[in-house]
Design an enzyme around this catalytic site. Structure first.
Site, PDB file in Angstrom:
ATOM      1  N   PHE A 110       0.810  -1.219   0.000  1.00 50.55           N
ATOM      2  CA  PHE A 110       0.000   0.000   0.000  1.00 50.55           C
ATOM      3  C   PHE A 110       0.841   1.267   0.000  1.00 50.55           C
ATOM      4  CE2 PHE A 110       0.881  -0.045   4.496  1.00 50.55           C
ATOM      5  CZ  PHE A 110       0.644   1.228   4.973  1.00 50.55           C
ATOM      6  N   LYS A 111       2.096   1.176   0.389  1.00 51.89           N
ATOM      7  CA  LYS A 111       2.937   2.369   0.423  1.00 51.89           C
ATOM      8  C   LYS A 111       3.115   2.986  -0.962  1.00 51.89           C
ATOM      9  CE  LYS A 111       3.464   1.519   4.788  1.00 51.89           C
ATOM     10  NZ  LYS A 111       4.670   1.306   5.529  1.00 51.89           N
ATOM     11  N   ASP A 112       2.940   2.169  -2.016  1.00 45.97           N
ATOM     12  CA  ASP A 112       3.044   2.702  -3.378  1.00 45.97           C
ATOM     13  C   ASP A 112       2.021   3.798  -3.640  1.00 45.97           C
ATOM     14  OD1 ASP A 112       5.152   1.079  -4.299  1.00 45.97           O
ATOM     15  OD2 ASP A 112       3.774  -0.555  -4.764  1.00 45.97           O
ATOM     16  N   THR A 145       7.569   0.468   3.470  1.00 46.83           N
ATOM     17  CA  THR A 145       7.886   1.859   3.146  1.00 46.83           C
ATOM     18  C   THR A 145       9.247   1.964   2.462  1.00 46.83           C
ATOM     19  OG1 THR A 145       6.554   2.864   4.891  1.00 46.83           O
ATOM     20  CG2 THR A 145       8.453   4.110   4.147  1.00 46.83           C
TER      21      THR A 145
END
Length: 492
Positions: A110-112, A145
């Site tokens: 999800f950090k993308d 991250t």
């Protein structure tokens, strides 16, 4: 729109907040007020693409960026970077239980969603606030991250990026993603400690006067790609609003209907973004904060006591193996009616004593908004199996924690409100644990495990992870946590 610090009143622009990353007083930048949706605006957003929604929502916070600047940032971040050009697809797995898949980007996490756009936002911000300076991105990571930041900032002109990760606190696939990273401006280093050690080290370095002088002499300036940087947080607000718009668009809800949001939570940034969306007018009834065995947040929500003086556990959901949830500071600021003196005192107590207790009125507000729960690795594994057997849906270890805690909440409360559950990583990033949960036997060969998981589940291996099989390991540094500053100086 101006921003202030959680610990001392100030007044700076959005671009200045993003360029700095963290306030000089150690506090985090927060908006001085929340923009609100106009009547009918969510219905209008529902008709737009994800990119168009992102540009409009970000403009509300980052309004010293021009519309043209933000359009370029959004286009560069989201066009052609995600599977099927759908950055955040929403999938109903049963009875109004919707999984928000946030892992279809280049690093399968999800950090993308934020770190693909942050380099663009930061480039514009430095151009406005500190042109001709080299920005040094300093990152502590619990796994996802780090790679997402490296991928986003690799070879971006005018930047360098240094990433620290706990040597024994990330999955083998996460470690391989980081240590194979290409780029002339990147450095990656393991530390002998846990994520909290890495995060505390980075925060201390931000406030180190000697290192500040070292940077000044070289015309450099620190910034952050962690969620302490508002430029990381703002794009995360977008996907919660977008998921609500998708429910509207697909006729699953009507305008004004409330939803619940469940998030697997470690550093508190992802769930805070959902809270910020509610402050803008998104109709959210309850935030379900899901933790693993390191259940400091569920204890805090129950008691108002934040106490990191407890055993640290390494689990099968390593991105949540955290005892210092940095973004909680922002929530305390808002729940205390912007009382920066109180927040500063609580953070001093946390640094000095490892614990603090919030006033009763803040605890009351916290419980009104949040439900906290946690589950063990064994319970998460059972949830992975149940989801696959019952709904033929394959989820990773972190998403399983959120599903488990949500299901317990729904059973205990009887609340059948439609829910959006944030799915934070591809199951293939944690293939051994997922395969074991399905009854398979994981070997030591991580790529063989992914192939077996693909065979058992009938799902494809994400291309970015499959490509790691032939990637060269380029970063082999491992240091004591006390040597982080020395490593940074040697790199720069």
């Amino acid at each position: 729109m101006f921003f202030t610090s959680t610990r001392k009143n100030c007044n700076i622009t959005a671009s200045a907040a993003i360029a700095k990353g963290i306030s000089g007083d150690g506090g985090l930048f927060v908006p001085s007020e929340f923009p609100r949706f106009a009547e009918g605006e969510l219905e209008q957003l529902a008709k737009l693409s994800y990119k168009e929604r992102a540009a409009r929502i970000l403009q509300k916070f980052l309004n010293d960026y021009s519309a043209e600047e933000l359009a370029r940032c959004v286009e560069g971040a989201y066009e052609g970077r995600f599977d099927n050009n759908e950055p955040a697809p929403l999938k109903e797995i049963y009875n109004n239980v919707n999984i928000l898949e946030l892992w279809h980007g280049p690093t399968c996490a999800f950090k993308d969603m934020a770190l693909q756009i942050l380099p663009y936002l930061l480039t514009v911000a430095t151009g406005k606030n500190c042109p001709d300076r080299t920005t040094v991105i300093l990152v502590a990571t619990s796994g996802d991250t780090g790679k997402a930041a490296l991928e986003g900032f690799a070879d971006v002109p005018g930047t360098k990026i240094i990433v620290f990760f706990p040597r024994d606190g990330v999955s083998d696939m996460q470690k391989l993603q980081m240590t194979t990273q290409k780029g002339e401006n990147v450095a990656v280093c393991a530390i002998e400690g846990n994520f909290d050690d890495a995060q505390s080290g980075v925060k201390n370095i931000f406030g180190d006067k000697k290192i500040a002088e070292f940077l000044e002499a070289r015309n450099m300036e620190f910034s952050s790609a962690n969620s302490i940087n508002f430029g990381r947080l703002a794009p995360q607000i977008v996907y919660y609003i977008s998921s609500y718009c998708d429910l509207l668009k697909n006729g699953k809800i009507s305008a004004g209907d409330v939803v619940n949001v469940a998030v697997p939570t470690g550093n508190f940034g992802n769930i805070l973004a959902a809270y910020y969306a509610k402050q803008m007018g998104l109709p959210v009834k309850r935030f379900i904060c899901a933790s693993n065995r390191n259940n400091i947040l569920s204890d805090f929500i129950a008691t108002g006591i934040y106490d990191r003086n407890r055993p640290f556990f390494t689990t099968e959901s390593p991105s949540m193996d955290i005892l210092i949830s940095s973004n909680l500071e922002r929530l305390l600021y808002h729940l205390s009616n912007e009382n920066c003196e109180l927040v500063s005192r609580l953070m001093d107590e946390l640094k000095r004593d490892g614990r603090y207790t919030v006033p009763a009125d803040i605890l009351t507000k916290l419980k009104q908004e949040f439900y906290g729960g946690y589950c063990s690795d064994a319970e998460a594994r059972q949830t992975i199996k149940n989801c696959f057997d019952k709904y033929h849906y394959l989820c990773d270890t972190h998403t399983a924690v959120a599903v488990n805690v949500y299901q317990r909440y729904a059973k205990d409360s009887g609340d059948t409100t439609p829910v959006i559950i944030a799915s934070t990583a591809s199951p293939y990033k944690f293939a051994p644990a997922v395969l074991n949960a399905l009854g398979g036997n994981a070997s030591e060969d991580g790529f063989a495990v992914m192939e077996e998981l693909s065979r058992v589940s009938g799902t494809p291996i994400p291309a970015p992870l499959a490509a790691l099989k032939t990637a060269e390991v380029r970063h082999k540094n491992s240091i004591a946590k006390e040597d982080m500053a020395e490593f940074i100086c040697s790199v720069l």
